[in-house]
Scaffold this active site. Structure first.
Site, PDB file in Angstrom:
ATOM      1  CB  CYS A 143     -21.408  -7.077  -1.982  1.00  7.70           C
ATOM      2  SG  CYS A 143     -20.234  -8.395  -1.683  1.00  7.70           S
TER       3      CYS A 143
ATOM      4  CE  LYS B 120     -25.680 -13.264  -8.519  1.00  2.00           C
ATOM      5  NZ  LYS B 120     -24.403 -12.639  -8.902  1.00  2.00           N
TER       6      LYS B 120
HETATM    7  C1  UDX Z   1     -21.754  -7.607  -6.350  1.00  2.00           C
HETATM    8  C2  UDX Z   1     -20.933  -6.973  -7.469  1.00  2.00           C
HETATM    9  O1  UDX Z   1     -21.585  -7.202  -8.736  1.00  2.00           O
HETATM   10  C3  UDX Z   1     -19.520  -7.528  -7.488  1.00  2.00           C
HETATM   11  O2  UDX Z   1     -18.738  -6.887  -8.469  1.00  2.00           O
HETATM   12  C4  UDX Z   1     -18.901  -7.328  -6.102  1.00  2.00           C
HETATM   13  O3  UDX Z   1     -17.605  -7.896  -6.051  1.00  2.00           O
HETATM   14  C5  UDX Z   1     -19.764  -7.938  -5.020  1.00  2.00           C
HETATM   15  O4  UDX Z   1     -21.106  -7.407  -5.107  1.00  2.00           O
HETATM   16  P1  UDX Z   1     -23.013  -9.934  -5.979  1.00  2.00           P
HETATM   17  O5  UDX Z   1     -23.564  -9.298  -4.747  1.00  2.00           O
HETATM   18  O6  UDX Z   1     -22.423 -11.292  -5.882  1.00  2.00           O
HETATM   19  O7  UDX Z   1     -21.881  -8.992  -6.643  1.00  2.00           O
HETATM   20  O8  UDX Z   1     -24.205 -10.054  -7.070  1.00  2.00           O
HETATM   21  P2  UDX Z   1     -24.791  -9.117  -8.227  1.00  2.00           P
HETATM   22  O9  UDX Z   1     -24.915  -9.927  -9.435  1.00  2.00           O
HETATM   23  O10 UDX Z   1     -24.083  -7.833  -8.343  1.00  2.00           O
HETATM   24  O11 UDX Z   1     -26.276  -8.839  -7.683  1.00  2.00           O
HETATM   25  C6  UDX Z   1     -26.511  -8.111  -6.476  1.00  2.00           C
HETATM   26  C7  UDX Z   1     -27.996  -7.958  -6.238  1.00  2.00           C
HETATM   27  O12 UDX Z   1     -28.563  -7.069  -7.200  1.00  2.00           O
HETATM   28  C8  UDX Z   1     -28.790  -9.257  -6.355  1.00  2.00           C
HETATM   29  O13 UDX Z   1     -29.760  -9.308  -5.331  1.00  2.00           O
HETATM   30  C9  UDX Z   1     -29.454  -9.159  -7.704  1.00  2.00           C
HETATM   31  O14 UDX Z   1     -30.653  -9.889  -7.783  1.00  2.00           O
HETATM   32  C10 UDX Z   1     -29.710  -7.656  -7.789  1.00  2.00           C
HETATM   33  N1  UDX Z   1     -29.850  -7.138  -9.156  1.00  2.00           N
HETATM   34  C11 UDX Z   1     -28.797  -7.218 -10.025  1.00  2.00           C
HETATM   35  C12 UDX Z   1     -31.040  -6.525  -9.551  1.00  2.00           C
HETATM   36  O15 UDX Z   1     -31.996  -6.430  -8.772  1.00  2.00           O
HETATM   37  N2  UDX Z   1     -31.135  -6.014 -10.821  1.00  2.00           N
HETATM   38  C13 UDX Z   1     -30.099  -6.079 -11.704  1.00  2.00           C
HETATM   39  O16 UDX Z   1     -30.258  -5.572 -12.836  1.00  2.00           O
HETATM   40  C14 UDX Z   1     -28.888  -6.708 -11.293  1.00  2.00           C
END
Ligand code: UDX
Length: 460
Positions: free
Chosen positions: A280, A340
């Protein structure tokens, strides 16, 4: 029963109070399947279809096509209850359903624009099978004006003035917590143009007892892109600050805590590390920048968000190199491959670039992930001593010159470091997600390198 919504709201089961409307979900991927099962859990009768007939068959046998906590359980529950029915034929789904949720993929093109061919193809089939009033709901994440194009396409291919409405109802679920997010959302956003569409979707979502924001179609589409872009921006922001912390001998985790306690900022999405990945954020940020450029609006702020994220890979690799000096023929344990925790999804995962670069540098790699190995092996097949897959973090660490943590699976925080110290070749840990306890590692005899944190080593 862990899902909770149905019990709590049994008195107002929407499937029974919403005119017994039949729901149809087109596309059974990471958004469509949890959405369909969530609706079934709320009491609706749901048909689900996908262009991949093997996937539909697999789902029909009660097998989840990807790993998502709690989803398999709900799938089997609602195949048995009869409230969820996978259907091979899109035409049949369109004919039988009153409300059609379009949940097909919207990957990005080489130029960064959203590739809407799956949306168009689904909509053309819908147009060919309309047999009465339908509410067609765009749930896939798509750029502003996609709903307008859906409307135009149905009119073009349907031919007569058959009644239908379009709505835009973006989905905010996160992988790894998808079922929880579907059943307990913070808010529901619905872009509509007609009173009937509004009433029907209110009927669908009222049982969730969360705020429902009604907007026009374009606004709903922009809300979704804005949410993902804002969250990506928070991550790149803290990663940029993390580089300063590292240079200035400060700790970015405490900086994040210090600003996160301000309710105007909030504590979430401020974890510095190897950067964001997944299906995403990277694609939606690209698509948002692309659509802004087409509209003549300067989104250079968001281009920089991407640049900061891209640079995380170099950053972590430099850290590994600084810890090990020469990389060639060093054994590296890589902990975590999924983008993740709590998913087997490796799309746009930082691990893909990290492993490729380590391979190019001549490292010997021992890889471990509790869920994503099957997916990762399709891209990086096992290659004798040069690249091997392990069934535990300890096995991967055996004989390693350094451990590189890429995904913060909870099991890594529970490692017995004292025991592990006797199995590694060198006691070096690079924590790409800042999820380990530096003091604990130091006490066990390890050198600890975090992201934007002071180095901890037993001798220092
Ligand atoms: C995201 C949005 O959160 C969600 O609302 C939308 O519908 C789809 O995209 P998702 O991609 O499933 O969801 O995971 P998310 O928990 O948002 O993490 C995205 C990425 O950011 C991951 O690689 C995670 O490791 C990274 N991340 C997240 C960070 O590096 N630091 C953070 O503080 C939070």
């Amino acid at each position: 029963m862990r899902f909770g919504v149905q019990e709590k709201k049994n008195g107002m089961m929407s499937g029974l109070t919403n005119g017994n409307r039949q729901l149809g979900v087109l596309g059974l991927g990471h958004v469509g399947l949890p959405t369909a099962l969530g609706f079934a859990e709320l009491g609706f009768s749901v048909l689900g279809t996908d262009s991949d007939s093997a996937k539909v068959q697999m789902i029909g046998r009660g097998q989840a096509p990807f790993y998502e906590p709690e989803m398999g359980e709900l799938l089997r529950k609602h195949l048995a209850s009869g409230r969820f029915r996978p259907v091979a034929s899109l035409d049949e789904t369109v004919r039988l359903a009153d409300i059609l949720f379009i949940c097909v993929g919207t990957p990005h093109t080489e130029e960064g624009a959203a590739d809407l061919s799956q949306v168009e193809s689904a909509v053309r089939t819908v147009a060919g099978s309309l047999n009465g009033y339908k509410l067609i709901v765009e749930k896939s994440t798509a750029p502003v004006h996609t709903a307008r194009w859906i409307q135009r396409t149905i009119l073009r291919y349907h031919g007569d003035n058959q009644k239908f409405d379009i709505a835009c109802n973006p989905e905010f679920l996160r992988e790894g917590t998808a079922m929880h997010d579907v059943l307990h959302p913070d808010r529901v956003v619905v872009g509509v143009e007609s009173a009937r569409a509004k009433a029907w979707l209110e009927g669908v979502y009222r049982p969730l007892q969360c705020p429902i924001l009604f907007t026009d179609l374009n606004t709903a589409e922009i809300i979704k892109h804005t949410a993902n872009a804002f969250l990506s921006m928070k991550i790149s922001f803290i990663n940029m600050v993390s580089d300063l912390c590292e240079a200035a001998d400060a700790d970015v985790k405490d900086v994040a805590r210090g600003i996160g306690l301000d309710p105007r900022i909030g504590p979430h999405f401020l974890q510095a590390g190897v950067g964001y990945g997944g299906f995403c954020f990277p694609k939606d940020l690209n698509a948002f920048v692309h659509v802004a450029t087409e509209c003549g609006v300067d989104f250079s702020l968001l281009k920089e968000v991407k640049n900061v994220n891209d640079a995380r890979i170099d950053r972590v690799l430099r850290k590994v190199q600084k810890a090990l000096w020469v990389l060639k023929d060093k054994r590296l344990a890589v902990w975590g491959l999924a983008f993740k925790p709590h998913t087997d999804d490796i799309r746009e995962a930082p691990s893909l670039k990290i492993v490729k670069r380590l391979q190019e540098a001549g490292c010997l790699l021992s890889l471990y992930d509790p869920q994503a190995v099957d997916e990762f092996q399709k891209v990086f097949p096992a290659d004798g001593e040069r690249l091997r897959y392990c069934s535990s973090p300890e096995e991967a660490a055996a004989g390693a010159h350094a451990i590189l943590l890429v995904t913060e699976w909870p099991e890594f925080a529970a490692i017995d470091w004292k025991r592990l110290r006797t199995r590694v070749a060198l006691p070096l840990v690079v924590d790409g997600r800042n999820c380990l306890d530096p003091a604990g590692l130091e006490a066990a005899g390890f050198e600890y390198y975090g992201m934007g944190r002071p180095v901890c080593s037993p001798g220092s």
